[in-house]
Design a protein around this motif. Sequence first.
Motif, PDB file in Angstrom:
ATOM      1  N   ARG A 184      15.875   7.994 -18.046  1.00 28.23           N
ATOM      2  CA  ARG A 184      14.386   8.518 -17.832  1.00 28.23           C
ATOM      3  C   ARG A 184      13.773   7.705 -19.041  1.00 28.23           C
ATOM      4  O   ARG A 184      12.540   7.557 -19.300  1.00 28.23           O
ATOM      5  N   SER A 185      14.400   7.193 -20.174  1.00 24.34           N
ATOM      6  CA  SER A 185      13.936   6.650 -21.156  1.00 24.34           C
ATOM      7  C   SER A 185      13.198   5.064 -20.838  1.00 24.34           C
ATOM      8  O   SER A 185      13.988   4.271 -20.368  1.00 24.34           O
ATOM      9  N   THR A 204      23.518  13.707 -28.288  1.00 25.50           N
ATOM     10  CA  THR A 204      22.922  13.786 -29.563  1.00 25.50           C
ATOM     11  C   THR A 204      23.655  14.865 -30.423  1.00 25.50           C
ATOM     12  O   THR A 204      23.799  14.407 -31.747  1.00 25.50           O
ATOM     13  N   ALA A 255      12.557  11.292 -23.866  1.00 32.26           N
ATOM     14  CA  ALA A 255      13.593  11.897 -23.119  1.00 32.26           C
ATOM     15  C   ALA A 255      15.093  11.436 -23.729  1.00 32.26           C
ATOM     16  O   ALA A 255      15.596  10.594 -24.038  1.00 32.26           O
ATOM     17  N   ILE A 256      15.476  12.636 -24.270  1.00 30.33           N
ATOM     18  CA  ILE A 256      16.965  12.779 -25.167  1.00 30.33           C
ATOM     19  C   ILE A 256      18.174  13.186 -24.356  1.00 30.33           C
ATOM     20  O   ILE A 256      17.839  14.372 -23.447  1.00 30.33           O
ATOM     21  N   ASP A 257      19.085  12.575 -24.544  1.00 27.99           N
ATOM     22  CA  ASP A 257      20.495  13.359 -24.009  1.00 27.99           C
ATOM     23  C   ASP A 257      20.811  14.256 -25.146  1.00 27.99           C
ATOM     24  O   ASP A 257      21.375  13.835 -26.055  1.00 27.99           O
ATOM     25  N   TRP A 258      20.487  15.514 -25.049  1.00 29.53           N
ATOM     26  CA  TRP A 258      20.664  16.616 -26.002  1.00 29.53           C
ATOM     27  C   TRP A 258      22.235  16.624 -26.050  1.00 29.53           C
ATOM     28  O   TRP A 258      22.545  16.978 -27.602  1.00 29.53           O
ATOM     29  N   ASP A 259      23.133  16.702 -25.187  1.00 27.48           N
ATOM     30  CA  ASP A 259      24.630  16.911 -25.357  1.00 27.48           C
ATOM     31  C   ASP A 259      25.009  15.855 -26.316  1.00 27.48           C
ATOM     32  O   ASP A 259      25.896  15.947 -27.315  1.00 27.48           O
ATOM     33  N   ASP A 284      18.347   9.604 -23.107  1.00 31.86           N
ATOM     34  CA  ASP A 284      18.575   9.823 -21.652  1.00 31.86           C
ATOM     35  C   ASP A 284      18.132   8.449 -21.182  1.00 31.86           C
ATOM     36  O   ASP A 284      17.200   8.097 -20.735  1.00 31.86           O
ATOM     37  N   GLN A 318      28.700   6.692 -27.900  1.00 30.12           N
ATOM     38  CA  GLN A 318      27.679   7.259 -26.631  1.00 30.12           C
ATOM     39  C   GLN A 318      28.037   6.174 -25.626  1.00 30.12           C
ATOM     40  O   GLN A 318      28.645   5.089 -25.727  1.00 30.12           O
TER      41      GLN A 318
END
Length: 383
Positions: free
Chosen positions: A48-49, A62, A56-60, A45, A333
């Motif tokens: 936030r990272s 990833t 903090a991960i951007d799940w979509d 993310d 990305q």
Amino acid sequence: MTTIELPAATGRRRTIELRESAVLDTRSTPPTSRIAYAAGHVVADPLRSSTGSPTAIDWDATLNIRHSLWNLGLGVAESMDTAQRGMGLGPATALDLARRTLAEAKSAGGSVVVGIATDQLDPTAHSLEEVTDAYIEQLDEIEGAGGSVVMMASRHLARTANNADDYLTVYAKVLDAARRPVILHWLGSMFDPALEGYWGSHAIAEATETVLTLIRSKTDKIAGIKVSLLDKDHEISLRRRLPAGVRLFTGDDFNYADLIAGDDHGHSDALLGAFAAVPRFASAAFAKLDDGDVAGFRRILEPTVPLSRLIFEAPTQYYKVGVVWLSYLTGWQNHFRMIAGLESGRSLLHLSDLFESANSIGLFPDPELSAARATAYFQAQGV
């Protein structure tokens, strides 16, 4: 835009001509000639990272990358070191990532194996029993979610074990607890210095005998072993000594084209971080191999090896930076930020060299987009 100016070691700029994207005949179905997994990375993310912040991960984004790998016929090796496990990705987030990927795989029909470790333990010394229990806890979580595992090397075991018998004891108990065949992982100290002397010896020949003793005693529990030692000759020797039915998955990001192509005595399958960087080339190469065209396989995949060697150059553990940089440049990305601020693990000159190497093989689907992104990034760093 037909050229790009890149930072150079002289402090000036070098101008290179943009190459058109390589024309590759990829396939969406898994290869039939080999088993092939790409060790996928995670997309941070970007808002936030930072160093010291919670993961903090951007799940979509990833999970979209996982779908892109499956759409190229590649399996996904999840929650492993390419995903910054042990370098920003904690055990709880690794488990969350695995569960999400396994759920997505069911809908997509994609293949997944998941790395397990002992990283839920604190970094102090632990008994062999505690290390064993930590492995089994993660094993149960993944198998309970419908997944098969890669038993990653344990920093805790490396710290606690006194000899080869300690390794054999722990691994035997974990394998006995497994309900599905397991892939072992022999990770060299160039990837993780804390694993120096793994399997109870600093001598590769002695460590190899321990590995073979384990595999021969638990053949029915072992699907294969991933070897990440960057030693082509050793891998071939070990491969020829494995019991029937136990596969060798190459983790050699320096020599994978030769090892996968194989010889008259056999071949390696693949479980590679490099394939996360060159997925279209891997897909097209396996298509040739499935058709019996070994020369065509080599013609497509061998030009990617110099790029991979650059990505994985010492200090090798920072190879994740190159994988993410290329993911950004190819449009997989939308930013170049990493968990824990790990993008600072490589220099701007290294990123510049990666661009030039990737461009030379036609890696970028949209060269002008890639050039614009690289130019903007370097300018933002003041160069």
